[in-house]
Every structure is written in C-alpha cells, then in structure tokens.
Design a protein around this motif. Structure first.
Motif, PDB file in Angstrom:
ATOM      1  N   TYR A 154     -28.299  -5.188  -6.558  1.00  0.00           N
ATOM      2  CA  TYR A 154     -26.584  -5.485  -7.244  1.00  0.00           C
ATOM      3  C   TYR A 154     -25.612  -5.158  -5.971  1.00  0.00           C
ATOM      4  O   TYR A 154     -24.458  -5.962  -6.275  1.00  0.00           O
ATOM      5  CB  TYR A 154     -26.273  -4.935  -7.971  1.00  0.00           C
ATOM      6  CG  TYR A 154     -26.292  -5.430  -9.706  1.00  0.00           C
ATOM      7  CD1 TYR A 154     -26.413  -5.738 -10.454  1.00  0.00           C
ATOM      8  CD2 TYR A 154     -28.157  -4.192  -9.884  1.00  0.00           C
ATOM      9  CE1 TYR A 154     -26.805  -5.893 -12.021  1.00  0.00           C
ATOM     10  CE2 TYR A 154     -28.912  -4.542 -11.079  1.00  0.00           C
ATOM     11  CZ  TYR A 154     -28.527  -5.287 -12.283  1.00  0.00           C
ATOM     12  OH  TYR A 154     -29.157  -5.868 -13.179  1.00  0.00           O
ATOM     13  N   ASP A 155     -26.341  -5.141  -4.874  1.00  0.00           N
ATOM     14  CA  ASP A 155     -25.342  -5.617  -3.900  1.00  0.00           C
ATOM     15  C   ASP A 155     -24.694  -5.337  -3.522  1.00  0.00           C
ATOM     16  O   ASP A 155     -22.823  -6.008  -3.666  1.00  0.00           O
ATOM     17  CB  ASP A 155     -25.626  -3.779  -2.895  1.00  0.00           C
ATOM     18  CG  ASP A 155     -24.698  -4.317  -0.933  1.00  0.00           C
ATOM     19  OD1 ASP A 155     -24.290  -3.398  -1.600  1.00  0.00           O
ATOM     20  OD2 ASP A 155     -25.145  -5.184  -0.249  1.00  0.00           O
ATOM     21  N   ASP A 156     -24.487  -7.153  -3.083  1.00  0.00           N
ATOM     22  CA  ASP A 156     -23.869  -8.984  -3.065  1.00  0.00           C
ATOM     23  C   ASP A 156     -23.205  -9.538  -4.437  1.00  0.00           C
ATOM     24  O   ASP A 156     -23.307 -10.399  -4.272  1.00  0.00           O
ATOM     25  CB  ASP A 156     -25.052  -9.391  -2.409  1.00  0.00           C
ATOM     26  CG  ASP A 156     -26.271 -10.696  -2.994  1.00  0.00           C
ATOM     27  OD1 ASP A 156     -26.298  -9.417  -4.167  1.00  0.00           O
ATOM     28  OD2 ASP A 156     -26.749 -10.947  -2.641  1.00  0.00           O
ATOM     29  N   ALA A 157     -24.170  -8.829  -5.660  1.00  0.00           N
ATOM     30  CA  ALA A 157     -24.171  -9.556  -6.992  1.00  0.00           C
ATOM     31  C   ALA A 157     -22.480  -8.997  -7.588  1.00  0.00           C
ATOM     32  O   ALA A 157     -22.485  -9.893  -8.512  1.00  0.00           O
ATOM     33  CB  ALA A 157     -25.228  -9.267  -7.606  1.00  0.00           C
ATOM     34  N   CYS A 158     -21.677  -8.092  -6.953  1.00  0.00           N
ATOM     35  CA  CYS A 158     -20.578  -7.807  -8.330  1.00  0.00           C
ATOM     36  C   CYS A 158     -19.871  -7.274  -7.234  1.00  0.00           C
ATOM     37  O   CYS A 158     -19.657  -6.834  -5.949  1.00  0.00           O
ATOM     38  CB  CYS A 158     -21.321  -7.164  -9.333  1.00  0.00           C
ATOM     39  SG  CYS A 158     -21.401  -4.877  -8.488  1.00  0.00           S
ATOM     40  N   ASP A 159     -18.502  -6.840  -7.532  1.00  0.00           N
ATOM     41  CA  ASP A 159     -17.607  -6.427  -6.541  1.00  0.00           C
ATOM     42  C   ASP A 159     -17.299  -5.319  -6.990  1.00  0.00           C
ATOM     43  O   ASP A 159     -16.730  -4.147  -6.328  1.00  0.00           O
ATOM     44  CB  ASP A 159     -15.865  -7.157  -7.113  1.00  0.00           C
ATOM     45  CG  ASP A 159     -15.858  -8.590  -7.313  1.00  0.00           C
ATOM     46  OD1 ASP A 159     -15.745  -8.918  -5.695  1.00  0.00           O
ATOM     47  OD2 ASP A 159     -16.188  -9.273  -8.280  1.00  0.00           O
ATOM     48  N   TYR A 160     -17.807  -4.219  -7.767  1.00  0.00           N
ATOM     49  CA  TYR A 160     -17.397  -2.486  -8.359  1.00  0.00           C
ATOM     50  C   TYR A 160     -19.051  -2.426  -9.327  1.00  0.00           C
ATOM     51  O   TYR A 160     -19.363  -3.263  -9.957  1.00  0.00           O
ATOM     52  CB  TYR A 160     -16.336  -2.548  -9.150  1.00  0.00           C
ATOM     53  CG  TYR A 160     -14.888  -3.335  -9.167  1.00  0.00           C
ATOM     54  CD1 TYR A 160     -13.975  -2.227  -8.176  1.00  0.00           C
ATOM     55  CD2 TYR A 160     -14.577  -4.076  -8.904  1.00  0.00           C
ATOM     56  CE1 TYR A 160     -12.933  -2.358  -7.296  1.00  0.00           C
ATOM     57  CE2 TYR A 160     -12.958  -4.625  -8.610  1.00  0.00           C
ATOM     58  CZ  TYR A 160     -12.542  -4.002  -7.989  1.00  0.00           C
ATOM     59  OH  TYR A 160     -10.897  -4.434  -7.123  1.00  0.00           O
ATOM     60  N   TYR A 161     -19.339  -1.654  -9.347  1.00  0.00           N
ATOM     61  CA  TYR A 161     -19.954  -0.514  -9.316  1.00  0.00           C
ATOM     62  C   TYR A 161     -19.086   0.775 -11.131  1.00  0.00           C
ATOM     63  O   TYR A 161     -17.852   0.937 -10.643  1.00  0.00           O
ATOM     64  CB  TYR A 161     -21.075   0.540  -9.469  1.00  0.00           C
ATOM     65  CG  TYR A 161     -21.873  -0.422  -8.207  1.00  0.00           C
ATOM     66  CD1 TYR A 161     -22.345  -1.670  -8.722  1.00  0.00           C
ATOM     67  CD2 TYR A 161     -22.441   0.103  -7.389  1.00  0.00           C
ATOM     68  CE1 TYR A 161     -23.080  -1.807  -8.096  1.00  0.00           C
ATOM     69  CE2 TYR A 161     -23.348   0.093  -6.120  1.00  0.00           C
ATOM     70  CZ  TYR A 161     -23.529  -1.567  -6.200  1.00  0.00           C
ATOM     71  OH  TYR A 161     -24.406  -2.023  -6.014  1.00  0.00           O
ATOM     72  N   LEU A 162     -19.366   0.310 -12.201  1.00  0.00           N
ATOM     73  CA  LEU A 162     -19.209   1.854 -13.326  1.00  0.00           C
ATOM     74  C   LEU A 162     -20.341   2.051 -13.713  1.00  0.00           C
ATOM     75  O   LEU A 162     -20.676   2.045 -13.925  1.00  0.00           O
ATOM     76  CB  LEU A 162     -18.430   0.716 -14.276  1.00  0.00           C
ATOM     77  CG  LEU A 162     -17.311   1.703 -14.776  1.00  0.00           C
ATOM     78  CD1 LEU A 162     -16.572   1.058 -15.777  1.00  0.00           C
ATOM     79  CD2 LEU A 162     -18.673   2.410 -16.644  1.00  0.00           C
ATOM     80  N   PHE A 163     -20.375   3.730 -13.693  1.00  0.00           N
ATOM     81  CA  PHE A 163     -21.004   4.975 -13.941  1.00  0.00           C
ATOM     82  C   PHE A 163     -20.124   5.168 -15.226  1.00  0.00           C
ATOM     83  O   PHE A 163     -19.617   5.889 -15.214  1.00  0.00           O
ATOM     84  CB  PHE A 163     -21.265   6.182 -12.979  1.00  0.00           C
ATOM     85  CG  PHE A 163     -22.309   4.998 -11.844  1.00  0.00           C
ATOM     86  CD1 PHE A 163     -23.021   4.598 -12.147  1.00  0.00           C
ATOM     87  CD2 PHE A 163     -21.149   4.907 -10.623  1.00  0.00           C
ATOM     88  CE1 PHE A 163     -23.869   3.748 -10.918  1.00  0.00           C
ATOM     89  CE2 PHE A 163     -21.855   4.441  -9.476  1.00  0.00           C
ATOM     90  CZ  PHE A 163     -23.283   3.726  -9.078  1.00  0.00           C
ATOM     91  N   ASP A 164     -21.347   5.569 -16.109  1.00  0.00           N
ATOM     92  CA  ASP A 164     -21.030   6.077 -18.002  1.00  0.00           C
ATOM     93  C   ASP A 164     -22.208   6.641 -18.017  1.00  0.00           C
ATOM     94  O   ASP A 164     -24.085   6.505 -17.613  1.00  0.00           O
ATOM     95  CB  ASP A 164     -20.535   4.914 -18.753  1.00  0.00           C
ATOM     96  CG  ASP A 164     -19.531   4.847 -19.733  1.00  0.00           C
ATOM     97  OD1 ASP A 164     -19.688   5.718 -19.950  1.00  0.00           O
ATOM     98  OD2 ASP A 164     -19.436   3.749 -20.258  1.00  0.00           O
TER      99      ASP A 164
END
Length: 210
Positions: A119-129
């Motif tokens: 996902y490194d080049d697939a989105c702008d941010y991560y969210l951990f829940d």
C-alpha cells in the motif's frame, strides 16, 4: 498535533469542531453503521459550509463510482477506506482524491509491515484501528497495543484510532513515532452514536495541544 473527530452526524457539531480548530471530521457512509450520516446532514448544507477542517468520508467496500459520487455530493476532501480494499483499488482512487487506508489491529497481529505491504504507493495516509470484533469497522471503544506501532517502520503519515478517550490524552501526547500524524477520536466521546459531548472534545483538544 492533528485531531480527527469521527462519526459526526450533525451540522452544528461540525461547525463547533471547526470553531475549535479540529483538523478533520469523519462522516460515515457505511449503511450498517449507527453513525451513518446520509439523511442526517444535507448535501446542500455541507457544500455551502465554509469549513477550514477537512471532511473525511468513511467507506467500507464501496465501488469507486459510488465513492466518487459521494465525494462530489458532500464536497469531501479525503476518503477513508475501512474495508478490504486492495492496493490496486486504493491506487486508482488516489488518482481522484486523497486516500486514508485503514488497517485493523488484532491480538494476532504480529507485523505492521506485513499489513501495510503493497500500500506504500497506493494511498496518502494510513489509519490504525482496533480489529478482531464483529463490530470492528470503527467505533468499538477498545484500544490495541500501541507498542506494535512504536517499534514498526511505517514511513507514511498515520492516524491513531481505537478506543481513545479523555483519560488517554497524556498517553497520546507522549506517544512517539516519526510518522504519527493525527489522533482519531470517536465513541469514547459520544452522548449517543453520532453525537459527541463537545465539552469532552474541547477538553481533550486543550490538554493535547497545551
């Protein structure tokens, strides 16, 4: 420190959050959520509101066309994907809008790197829940072990979510990671699903930022 308040269903609460300089507000478009925002806040009111905060639309396994229609209808700034969306799907969507990809942490999770791989080049941010529960598509009120994040190489700005309440404000304030971008609060601040106790939110904001 950036703050996101998720699961808002009232325009007046969005206006209040904007007034106290909250950075992001989460609007839930998952139909089975008790915080489902459709028919609670009108698209016209949202489009004509002059907010500085960023409006984040939360989606679970929706089609790209459906997401983009909602982005336009509600003038969303960012899309948060909380389901099983693939890197290819995230990558395609990120060509149209900013994307936060959510990852659910369970007691069985051994490696953050294993979750985010691809996902490194697939989105702008991560969210951990927090994950691992039937209702773990957000708003569980339960925390996961933040130490797993602390010792992980993430290299993308991330939101920290999952059961964070007012008693945790010092824990959040002292949490250190080079990519820690924002804290995400939700159910621990609720009067009822979708309606927050703004006094608690304001106290959290003041302690965190002072």
């Amino acid at each position: 420190m950036n703050i996101k308040v998720c699961g808002i269903t009232e325009l007046k609460q969005m206006e209040y959050l904007d007034g106290i300089k909250i950075d992001f507000v989460g609007l839930n478009f998952y139909r089975d959520s008790p915080r489902y925002v459709v028919n609670k806040v009108s698209t016209e009111d949202i489009r004509h509101a002059d907010f500085e905060l960023k409006k984040v639309g939360v989606f679970v396994n929706e089609s790209l066309d459906s997401i983009m229609k909602t982005v336009q209808d509600y003038s969303l700034d960012i899309v948060q994907l909380h389901g099983d969306e693939t890197p290819a799907f995230c990558r395609r969507l990120s060509e149209e809008t900013e994307v936060i990809k959510t990852f659910r942490i369970t007691p069985a999770t051994k490696s953050i790197e294993g979750l985010i791989g691809g996902y490194d080049d697939a989105c702008d941010y991560y969210l951990f829940d927090t994950g691992g529960r039937k209702e773990s598509l957000g708003g569980t009120g339960i925390q996961f072990d933040w130490e797993l994040l602390r010792r992980s190489r993430i290299e993308k700005p991330f939101f920290l979510a999952g059961g964070i309440g007012l008693p945790d404000v010092i824990k959040v304030k002292t949490f250190e990671h080079p990519d820690f971008f924002a804290v995400d609060i939700n159910s621990r601040f609720e009067i009822r699903p979708g309606v927050k106790d703004m006094d608690l939110v304001k106290m959290f904001e003041q302690v965190l930022r002072n």
